[in-house]
Design a protein around this motif. Structure first.
Motif, PDB file in Angstrom:
ATOM      1  N   MET A   1      13.140  -8.800   9.145  1.00  0.00           N
ATOM      2  CA  MET A   1      13.557  -7.612   8.428  1.00  0.00           C
ATOM      3  C   MET A   1      13.009  -7.701   7.004  1.00  0.00           C
ATOM      4  N   LEU A   2      12.415  -6.645   6.547  1.00  0.00           N
ATOM      5  CA  LEU A   2      11.954  -6.539   5.171  1.00  0.00           C
ATOM      6  C   LEU A   2      13.127  -6.060   4.321  1.00  0.00           C
ATOM      7  N   VAL A   3      13.430  -6.767   3.229  1.00  0.00           N
ATOM      8  CA  VAL A   3      14.527  -6.387   2.339  1.00  0.00           C
ATOM      9  C   VAL A   3      13.925  -5.984   0.999  1.00  0.00           C
ATOM     10  N   LEU A   4      14.268  -4.785   0.537  1.00  0.00           N
ATOM     11  CA  LEU A   4      13.725  -4.248  -0.706  1.00  0.00           C
ATOM     12  C   LEU A   4      14.846  -3.892  -1.672  1.00  0.00           C
ATOM     13  N   SER A   5      14.559  -3.990  -2.947  1.00  0.00           N
ATOM     14  CA  SER A   5      15.504  -3.526  -3.969  1.00  0.00           C
ATOM     15  C   SER A   5      15.013  -2.188  -4.493  1.00  0.00           C
ATOM     16  N   ARG A   6      15.910  -1.230  -4.593  1.00  0.00           N
ATOM     17  CA  ARG A   6      15.571   0.089  -5.114  1.00  0.00           C
ATOM     18  C   ARG A   6      16.704   0.551  -6.008  1.00  0.00           C
ATOM     19  N   LYS A   7      16.398   1.343  -7.009  1.00  0.00           N
ATOM     20  CA  LYS A   7      17.395   1.960  -7.873  1.00  0.00           C
ATOM     21  C   LYS A   7      17.513   3.433  -7.495  1.00  0.00           C
ATOM     22  N   LYS A   8      18.506   4.096  -8.073  1.00  0.00           N
ATOM     23  CA  LYS A   8      18.698   5.523  -7.808  1.00  0.00           C
ATOM     24  C   LYS A   8      17.391   6.277  -8.076  1.00  0.00           C
ATOM     25  N   ASP A   9      17.077   7.194  -7.206  1.00  0.00           N
ATOM     26  CA  ASP A   9      15.886   8.046  -7.250  1.00  0.00           C
ATOM     27  C   ASP A   9      14.584   7.314  -6.928  1.00  0.00           C
ATOM     28  N   GLU A  10      14.648   6.039  -6.574  1.00  0.00           N
ATOM     29  CA  GLU A  10      13.456   5.333  -6.121  1.00  0.00           C
ATOM     30  C   GLU A  10      13.378   5.447  -4.604  1.00  0.00           C
ATOM     31  N   SER A  11      12.192   5.213  -4.062  1.00  0.00           N
ATOM     32  CA  SER A  11      12.017   5.435  -2.632  1.00  0.00           C
ATOM     33  C   SER A  11      11.168   4.353  -1.979  1.00  0.00           C
ATOM     34  N   VAL A  12      11.116   4.451  -0.649  1.00  0.00           N
ATOM     35  CA  VAL A  12      10.287   3.602   0.192  1.00  0.00           C
ATOM     36  C   VAL A  12       9.555   4.541   1.144  1.00  0.00           C
ATOM     37  N   VAL A  13       8.268   4.291   1.349  1.00  0.00           N
ATOM     38  CA  VAL A  13       7.478   5.114   2.267  1.00  0.00           C
ATOM     39  C   VAL A  13       7.148   4.287   3.499  1.00  0.00           C
ATOM     40  N   SER A  59      18.391  -4.910  19.428  1.00  0.00           N
ATOM     41  CA  SER A  59      17.903  -5.183  18.080  1.00  0.00           C
ATOM     42  C   SER A  59      18.521  -4.237  17.056  1.00  0.00           C
ATOM     43  N   ILE A  60      18.879  -3.022  17.454  1.00  0.00           N
ATOM     44  CA  ILE A  60      19.464  -2.085  16.495  1.00  0.00           C
ATOM     45  C   ILE A  60      20.866  -2.519  16.095  1.00  0.00           C
ATOM     46  N   SER A  61      21.570  -3.257  16.944  1.00  0.00           N
ATOM     47  CA  SER A  61      22.921  -3.688  16.604  1.00  0.00           C
ATOM     48  C   SER A  61      22.914  -4.672  15.448  1.00  0.00           C
ATOM     49  N   SER A  62      21.813  -5.375  15.221  1.00  0.00           N
ATOM     50  CA  SER A  62      21.754  -6.314  14.111  1.00  0.00           C
ATOM     51  C   SER A  62      21.814  -5.601  12.768  1.00  0.00           C
ATOM     52  N   VAL A  63      21.493  -4.317  12.723  1.00  0.00           N
ATOM     53  CA  VAL A  63      21.581  -3.554  11.485  1.00  0.00           C
ATOM     54  C   VAL A  63      23.018  -3.520  10.978  1.00  0.00           C
ATOM     55  N   ASN A  64      23.983  -3.489  11.897  1.00  0.00           N
ATOM     56  CA  ASN A  64      25.387  -3.441  11.506  1.00  0.00           C
ATOM     57  C   ASN A  64      25.904  -4.779  11.010  1.00  0.00           C
ATOM     58  N   ASN A  65      25.134  -5.840  11.162  1.00  0.00           N
ATOM     59  CA  ASN A  65      25.564  -7.172  10.763  1.00  0.00           C
ATOM     60  C   ASN A  65      24.908  -7.645   9.471  1.00  0.00           C
ATOM     61  N   VAL A  66      24.366  -6.729   8.691  1.00  0.00           N
ATOM     62  CA  VAL A  66      23.743  -7.076   7.414  1.00  0.00           C
ATOM     63  C   VAL A  66      24.836  -7.504   6.441  1.00  0.00           C
ATOM     64  N   PRO A  67      24.644  -8.631   5.731  1.00  0.00           N
ATOM     65  CA  PRO A  67      25.680  -9.078   4.798  1.00  0.00           C
ATOM     66  C   PRO A  67      25.888  -8.076   3.668  1.00  0.00           C
ATOM     67  N   SER A  68      27.079  -8.115   3.078  1.00  0.00           N
ATOM     68  CA  SER A  68      27.381  -7.192   1.991  1.00  0.00           C
ATOM     69  C   SER A  68      26.551  -7.531   0.757  1.00  0.00           C
ATOM     70  N   ILE A  69      26.443  -6.579  -0.152  1.00  0.00           N
ATOM     71  CA  ILE A  69      25.654  -6.743  -1.367  1.00  0.00           C
ATOM     72  C   ILE A  69      26.366  -7.719  -2.299  1.00  0.00           C
ATOM     73  N   PRO A  70      25.672  -8.769  -2.767  1.00  0.00           N
ATOM     74  CA  PRO A  70      26.291  -9.707  -3.703  1.00  0.00           C
ATOM     75  C   PRO A  70      26.680  -9.017  -5.003  1.00  0.00           C
ATOM     76  N   GLU A  71      27.746  -9.479  -5.635  1.00  0.00           N
ATOM     77  CA  GLU A  71      28.219  -8.881  -6.890  1.00  0.00           C
ATOM     78  C   GLU A  71      27.108  -8.838  -7.935  1.00  0.00           C
ATOM     79  N   SER A  72      26.254  -9.863  -7.967  1.00  0.00           N
ATOM     80  CA  SER A  72      25.186  -9.916  -8.970  1.00  0.00           C
ATOM     81  C   SER A  72      24.150  -8.815  -8.795  1.00  0.00           C
TER      82      SER A  72
END
Length: 84
Positions: A1-13, A59-72
């Protein structure tokens, strides 16, 4: 899985014709906008599973098992956001 950081109004294509935009961040929820051609089906994972049956794609069920966002990684100031 590719993990990306984005801020409000930013996007991924994806594949030149699908765009995922961070529309809003409210506490622990992120609202996403999806721009895709009409012929491309777009569903939340639980809707996808309901349409195709729970065992149709494990494989789609693994999407529901993504860990929560760390406080940092959470926004430092959310005072301008409307709570749920």
């Amino acid at each position: 899985m590719l993990v990306l950081s984005r801020k409000k109004d930013e996007s991924v294509v994806i594949n030149n014709d699908i765009r995922i935009v961070v529309v809003e961040i409210r506490g622990d929820k992120v609202r996403l906008g999806v721009e895709a051609p009409k012929e491309v089906p777009v569903h939340r994972s639980e809707v996808y599973q309901a349409i195709n049956g729970d065992d149709s794609d494990n494989s789609i069920s693994s999407v529901n098992n993504v860990p929560s966002i760390p406080e940092s990684c959470k926004p430092a100031d959310s005072s301008g956001l409307v709570p749920d």
